[in-house]
Scaffold this motif. Structure first.
Motif, PDB file in Angstrom:
ATOM      1  N   ARG A 135       0.814  -1.223   0.000  1.00 18.24           N
ATOM      2  CA  ARG A 135       0.000   0.000   0.000  1.00 18.24           C
ATOM      3  C   ARG A 135       0.845   1.270   0.000  1.00 18.24           C
ATOM      4  O   ARG A 135       0.391   2.327  -0.438  1.00 18.24           O
ATOM      5  N   THR A 138       1.542   3.632  -3.259  1.00 15.45           N
ATOM      6  CA  THR A 138       1.088   3.046  -4.508  1.00 15.45           C
ATOM      7  C   THR A 138       0.121   3.969  -5.236  1.00 15.45           C
ATOM      8  O   THR A 138      -0.606   4.750  -4.612  1.00 15.45           O
ATOM      9  N   THR A 139       0.128   3.882  -6.553  1.00 14.92           N
ATOM     10  CA  THR A 139      -0.792   4.677  -7.377  1.00 14.92           C
ATOM     11  C   THR A 139      -1.844   3.797  -8.031  1.00 14.92           C
ATOM     12  O   THR A 139      -2.711   4.308  -8.743  1.00 14.92           O
ATOM     13  N   ARG A 140      -1.768   2.481  -7.781  1.00 14.35           N
ATOM     14  CA  ARG A 140      -2.747   1.566  -8.378  1.00 14.35           C
ATOM     15  C   ARG A 140      -2.935   0.355  -7.493  1.00 14.35           C
ATOM     16  O   ARG A 140      -2.040  -0.019  -6.719  1.00 14.35           O
ATOM     17  N   CYS A 159      -5.628   3.165   1.287  1.00 15.43           N
ATOM     18  CA  CYS A 159      -5.045   3.658   0.034  1.00 15.43           C
ATOM     19  C   CYS A 159      -5.674   5.001  -0.351  1.00 15.43           C
ATOM     20  O   CYS A 159      -4.977   5.926  -0.784  1.00 15.43           O
ATOM     21  N   ALA A 163      -3.656   8.569  -0.572  1.00 16.02           N
ATOM     22  CA  ALA A 163      -3.657   9.347  -1.819  1.00 16.02           C
ATOM     23  C   ALA A 163      -4.215  10.746  -1.583  1.00 16.02           C
ATOM     24  O   ALA A 163      -3.707  11.733  -2.132  1.00 16.02           O
ATOM     25  N   LEU A 170      -5.198   7.831  -7.840  1.00 15.17           N
ATOM     26  CA  LEU A 170      -5.239   6.427  -7.429  1.00 15.17           C
ATOM     27  C   LEU A 170      -6.193   5.661  -8.333  1.00 15.17           C
ATOM     28  O   LEU A 170      -7.343   6.067  -8.503  1.00 15.17           O
ATOM     29  N   LEU A 232      -9.825   9.580  -7.403  1.00  8.95           N
ATOM     30  CA  LEU A 232      -9.950   8.122  -7.311  1.00  8.95           C
ATOM     31  C   LEU A 232     -10.635   7.595  -8.562  1.00  8.95           C
ATOM     32  O   LEU A 232     -11.798   7.906  -8.822  1.00  8.95           O
ATOM     33  N   SER A 250      -0.359  -4.212  -6.299  1.00 12.70           N
ATOM     34  CA  SER A 250      -0.098  -2.775  -6.242  1.00 12.70           C
ATOM     35  C   SER A 250       1.002  -2.434  -7.240  1.00 12.70           C
ATOM     36  O   SER A 250       1.432  -3.285  -8.020  1.00 12.70           O
TER      37      SER A 250
END
Length: 346
Positions: A135, A138-140, A159, A163, A170, A232, A250
């Motif tokens: 986590r 992370t962007t994905r 997450c 973000a 995200l 998001l 991730s």
């Protein structure tokens, strides 16, 4: 006398092998002695005689030194020729081969790293730590599994919160069991009960109705979080088949969990296993029934969604709640969506 003779016998072999050097050394000693001797020893013309002797001996010494140098050069010539025509001549080719070996070693090391597909995690603590590392920044996130209980309880809210703190985009993709498909819900419930008929970490047992409510809750949670964070990008796919694995992927790693809370597998980004699982999750999500998350603006949800809001949401997106559900059931879905219990918390 005996000691002197023994010394002479010891020096004799060396002198024989190095005659020119030995003679030069002897003459140098003689010249030195002549240079310090009194001049009157050589008679009336002692000075001239002494100088001539020293000069002559010096020339002889120089000749012997020159001879020794020429002899050494003659001895070294074949060796130099051998080195030049042999090892040195092959040096460029040998260097090219070393470059090829370095390239081969680098490629082999990369291949071996890729072959280290997964690392087995053997405890709840290791699994929780792996999820925390996945986590981080992370962007994905891609998830595929049963109903997404842990996703709702921990992954999605943490997450999204991380973000939001740094105003980072995200992307989340979620694939869970289709709650309107009674057959797959029953199959999944039967599978979970066959492994354990006692309540799990949430305190509940697995029934077909629970499977449906958990999946409905995941859909509701996706809409709720989407309405509260503009960066998001979230999508939900509903699957008509169940899986015994849960994939969490991730930007940095993949984690595959099973029903045993103390066993899991993980692979880092860039490895062969990670890349292929990423492709698998993408294709699987595309084949699932898509929930129209783009309608999130049409049915606003309160911080504590009401029964009417939840019912209207599912009607508008084409995934209506069962008619048998009463107000208590709808409240249970809302609670699972926003206050899910971590099933792996010890």
């Amino acid at each position: 006398m005996a000691r002197f003779m023994a010394t002479v016998r010891g020096v004799a072999p060396w002198a024989a092998q190095n005659a020119d050097g030995a003679i030069a050394l002897g003459l140098a000693i003689v010249v030195g002695v002549l240079g310090v001797m009194p001049e009157d020893i050589f008679g009336a013309d002692g000075v001239d005689v002494q100088r001539q002797l020293v000069s002559a001996a010096t020339l002889v010494i120089l000749a012997l030194v020159a001879t020794a140098l020429l002899r050494d050069r003659a001895r070294q010539a074949p060796v130099e020729a051998t080195i030049t025509s042999g090892a040195l001549a092959d040096l460029p080719q040998r260097l090219r081969r070393l470059d090829e070996i370095d390239t081969l070693v680098a490629g082999t090391r990369k291949a071996l790293d890729s072959l280290q597909l997964v690392r087995v995690l053997g405890s709840r603590q290791e699994i929780a730590q792996a999820h925390a590392e996945a986590r981080k920044d992370t962007t994905r996130w891609s998830f595929k599994g049963g109903t997404g209980t842990y996703l709702r309880a921990v992954t999605l809210p943490e997450c999204a919160a991380a973000a939001r703190r740094v105003k980072r985009h995200l992307t989340v993709r979620i694939e869970v069991i289709d709650p309107s498909n009674a057959e797959v819900c029953e199959t999944y419930a039967h599978y979970r009960r066959s492994l354990s008929d006692v309540p799990d970490g949430t305190g509940e047992t697995w029934t077909t109705d629970r499977v449906r409510k958990e999946s409905f809750a995941t859909i509701l949670a996706a809409f709720w979080h989407r309405q509260r964070y503009g960066l998001l990008d979230i999508g939900v796919g509903l699957s008509a088949t169940m899986t015994t694995f849960r994939w969490d992927l991730s930007a940095s790693r993949l984690i595959m969990t099973v029903e045993d809370p103390n066993r899991a597998m993980t692979a880092l980004a860039g490895t062969f296993f990670y890349e292929n699982c990423d492709t698998e999750l993408r294709l699987s999500f595309e084949q699932a029934r898509q929930v129209p998350l783009e309608m999130y603006k049409r049915v606003p949800l309160s911080d504590e969604p009401t029964v009417e809001e939840v019912q209207e949401l599912f009607e508008r997106i084409g995934v209506p709640l069962p008619r048998a559900y009463n107000e208590h059931d709808v409240v249970a879905i809302a609670r699972k969506a926003l206050r899910a219990v971590n099933p792996y918390k010890s």
